[in-house]
Design an enzyme around this catalytic site. Structure first.
Site, PDB file in Angstrom:
ATOM      1  N   GLU A 153      -4.725   3.583  -5.246  1.00  0.00           N
ATOM      2  CA  GLU A 153      -5.866   3.714  -6.175  1.00  0.00           C
ATOM      3  C   GLU A 153      -6.677   4.979  -5.868  1.00  0.00           C
ATOM      4  OE1 GLU A 153      -7.113  -0.420  -5.460  1.00  0.00           O
ATOM      5  OE2 GLU A 153      -7.065  -0.653  -7.637  1.00  0.00           O
TER       6      GLU A 153
ATOM      7  N   GLU B  33      -1.023  -5.928  -4.194  1.00  0.00           N
ATOM      8  CA  GLU B  33      -2.088  -6.930  -4.081  1.00  0.00           C
ATOM      9  C   GLU B  33      -1.651  -8.347  -4.432  1.00  0.00           C
ATOM     10  OE1 GLU B  33      -2.509  -3.880  -5.085  1.00  0.00           O
ATOM     11  OE2 GLU B  33      -4.439  -3.084  -4.432  1.00  0.00           O
TER      12      GLU B  33
END
Ligand code: T1G
Length: 695
Positions: free
Chosen positions: A103, A123
């Site tokens: 990210e 995740e």
């Protein structure tokens, strides 16, 4: 200093330094933001590089901070500042860029990586979703479908694939910092426009993307049955497509904040750390040098032997196979060839890769041919006399520092080792079926096994892409002994009134990939029969014993391979179908045992099956055969497909509450007798309000 700041001419480099994997702890987030602001304020700086010290870029958020109150600055804000920068920011990636790490890279305007870079949003694997803009930025960069696939699977992509997808702008070799500066110079010289993903449209957003979403939903509900996070990430991708960027990010953050404290996410975080803990054996120092592992040999070309040989070939390690007859050897090699053919057909490997792997597997003409092997794994018949004979021959034939391993699933490693003059080199390496697929390697340490041999086994597990868990010697070791308690109860339940498909359904719905009867049919009723015979000598006369599976064996119902076992199978099909013939066998068996059949509820089925495993697990722990409760859990996750989002049987028992589990065990002890003698450890923990896995 967690983020070092350096300037070379007009280029500033921010180097994250938070060993071992540069997780984005609060200090790193602060350091990154401060470094960025400094570079922005410095008039001489024209471009900024973000990179990691050591062998990784960033492994993501610091998982250990989850569950604690969040501390500013939030990652999503730091990334927004990076993206907003008027000076070009370049992510230079070596090793992993995972989760929050990717990210950060997506917030940068350019991304370059080394050939060993791995990029992903994993995740979902820890029960959450990317919460710092990844859900929204990745589809803008590479399109909806590939972004969805990466987020739903959680699997990383390697550099070459990342380049092809458009995540990386370039792959560079050599010194990454220097290459990154050269790249930055080019960006400046060519006045390349800054690309802010947050401000871009999503390609394909006006197309028929709902089908893609539905397809991924179906796939995720099959591959991650019962798990919430993959469905949630799909919801959030749909939001990212329909809502403005900032609104979608806010919604994603709302969802992740709900997920972080959820039972599933806690269990998955537990499983993550349990797996890492399993690699540590207290009395074996981290630096203990393993013996070399350049060439291997396998004794036996049956199902297990052939599968083990494939593990080596898959890992690029040459392996020789020795069999007692040429015919058996040819049969084993044919099986291996067929399995590789299937892998080619399914597109898992190419034809050239198949040839390469087959080329690594050679026949051994006799024990003399094993002299150079660094490790030999015996996968012969499960009988002590056979094993001892093999090991005596290995002792005579193998070089001095060879590791001699047995793939036995229940025999005494110490007795096997005693057949050699080098018990320190002997160890149990228990593979799970199918050996080339299941990821567990149960490493059984005998009383004389050398520390370097244990370390070699751990290194081997890594090389083979498996999860190695070390344990001690007992009949059935840790995994099969604790699971054996479950199958024992499953069989008793069937004698008492349940039917195999009813028991299997309860465990399937709990999240197990298959119920114990479907597994028995897959493994072979004849195999189970042989295991039960191995207990005959030690089984007490007054001990309850279910003879029903023996009746099936006598009828030649060996399971899937004969089309009949606890279930029947249509030709060519693996779908278990309830069989009235089996029901008749069961009813008669109950009658012969003098049991009046009764209706048995789902709760009792689940409690009988799982509490039995937990109680046995507690005994194994107390005997010191397993080092920790979490090791038992890791074995169930990787050996038996226990649903990861439930953590493992011992962790699951903690979530049920050990007081409740202990009450159940006591009740079954009263109703069922000696098998249910409560483990003293379970009693102590229940009475003191303790747990197996906390702390
Ligand atoms: N946080 C804290 N500790 C971590 C960690 C992490 N993210 N990753 C690894 N460690 C520790 C690990 O416990 C071990 O510690 C050591 O590092 C070495 O790891 C905002 C919400 C990076 C591929 O899920 O997949 O970003 O045992 O033994 O085999 O959206 O660790 O030595 O004490 O595994 O070389 C997403 C998880 C987080 C990545 C390295 N990231 N990590 O593998 O070594 S959520 C992940 C891994 C997130 C954002 C969100 C692997 C690895 P110790 P290791 P390895």
């Amino acid at each position: 200093m967690t983020v070092a700041y350096a300037e070379h001419g007009s280029i500033a480099t921010l180097t994250l330094d938070n060993p071992p994997v540069n997780a984005l702890s609060v200090a790193v987030r602060q350091g990154l933001r401060d470094g960025l602001r400094r570079a922005l304020a410095e008039p001489t700086v024209a471009a900024i590089i973000v990179m990691g010290k050591g062998r990784n870029f960033i492994a993501g958020a610091d998982i250990r901070e989850f569950g604690r109150p969040p501390q500013p600055p939030r990652l999503v804000e730091v990334i927004a500042e990076i993206e907003a920068s008027a000076k070009p920011v370049i992510a230079a990636i070596d090793g992993v860029a995972l989760g929050g790490g990717l990210e950060v890279a997506l917030g940068c305007h350019f991304r370059i990586g080394t050939p060993r870079a791995q990029l992903g949003l994993p995740e979902v694997k820890i029960g959450i979703i990317p919460g710092a803009g990844g859900v929204e930025r990745l589809p803008r960069l590479i399109g909806i479908e590939p972004a969805l696939k990466m987020m739903v699977s959680g699997d990383p992509v390697r550099a070459a694939k990342a380049k092809e997808l458009g995540i990386l702008d370039a792959i560079v070799e050599g010194d990454l910092a220097a290459e990154a500066r050269a790249f930055a110079e080019r960006v400046l010289a060519e006045k390349r426009p800054i690309r802010r993903l947050g401000q871009m449209p999503i390609p394909g957003a006006d197309g028929d993307w709902r089908q893609l979403i539905e397809a991924q939903r179906k796939l995720a509900s099959k591959q991650n049955r019962g798990q919430i996070s993959p469905q949630k990430v799909i919801d959030c991708v749909a939001n990212a497509i329909t809502l403005p960027f900032d609104q979608a990010v806010a919604e994603t953050i709302r969802v992740i904040n709900e997920l972080i404290p959820s039972e599933q996410a806690k269990a998955l975080r537990y499983a993550f750390f349990a797996e890492r803990e399993a690699g540590k054996v207290p009395d074996i120092e981290a630096g203990t040098a393993p013996r070399p592992l350049r060439g291997a040999a396998v004794i036996g070309a049956g199902t297990m032997g052939a599968g083990i040989a494939m593990c080596f070939a898959d890992a690029g390690i040459p392996v020789r196979i020795l069999e007692s007859s040429a015919e058996a050897l040819e049969k084993g090699l044919a099986r291996i060839g067929k399995l590789y053919d299937e892998m080619v057909q399914k597109g898992r490997i190419g034809a050239a890769e198949r040839e390469k792997r087959l080329g690594l597997i050679a026949k051994a003409a006799g024990y003399e041919a094993l002299g150079e092997a660094d490790i030999v794994i015996e996968a012969a018949f499960e009988e002590m006399a056979v094993k001892r004979d093999v090991f005596a021959k290995l002792d005579a034939a193998c070089k001095r520092d060879a590791v001699l391993a047995s793939n036995t699933s229940y025999l005494d490693i110490n007795e096997i080792a005693a057949a050699t003059r080098r018990p320190e080199s002997v160890i149990g390496l228990h593979f799970f079926s199918p050996a080339n697929v299941m990821k567990l390697l149960e490493i059984v340490r005998g009383k004389a096994t050398g520390k370097d041999v244990v370390a070699t086994a751990q290194a081997l597990a890594k090389m083979l892409g498996k999860v190695g868990v070390v344990c001690g010697v007992c009949h059935g070791f840790v995994a099969n002994r604790s699971r054996g308690a479950m199958t024992r109860e499953a069989n008793f339940l069937v004698d008492e009134g349940a039917l195999p498909h009813e028991v299997d359904r309860v465990l399937y719905e709990f999240g197990m990939p298959m119920g114990p009867f479907a597994v028995a049919d897959l493994a072979g009723i004849d195999v189970g029969w042989r295991v039960r015979r191995s207990f005959d000598a030690t089984r007490r006369k007054d001990e309850r014993y279910s003879p029903t599976a023996d009746r099936l064996y006598e009828l030649g119902r060996y399971g899937q391979k004969t089309g009949k076992g606890w279930y029947r199978y249509e030709p060519g099909s693996r779908t278990p179908l309830p069989d009235p013939e089996v029901e008749a066998v069961i009813l008669k068996s109950s009658k012969d045992q003098g049991i009046t059949r009764r209706a048995i509820g789902e709760d009792e089925i689940l409690a009988r099956c799982l509490y039995a495993a937990v109680n046995e697990g507690a005994k194994i722990l107390e005997e010191g055969v397993a080092l920790r409760a979490s090791d038992i859990d890791v074995m169930w996750l990787y050996g038996f497909g226990f649903p990861r989002w439930r953590g493992g049987p011992m962790y699951w028992a903690d979530t049920v509450g050990l007081g409740k589990v202990y009450d159940g065990v006591q009740r079954f002890h009263r109703e069922q007798g000696t098998f249910w003698t409560p483990a003293p450890l379970l009693r102590r923990l229940a009475e003191s309000g303790g747990s197996f896995t906390a702390g």
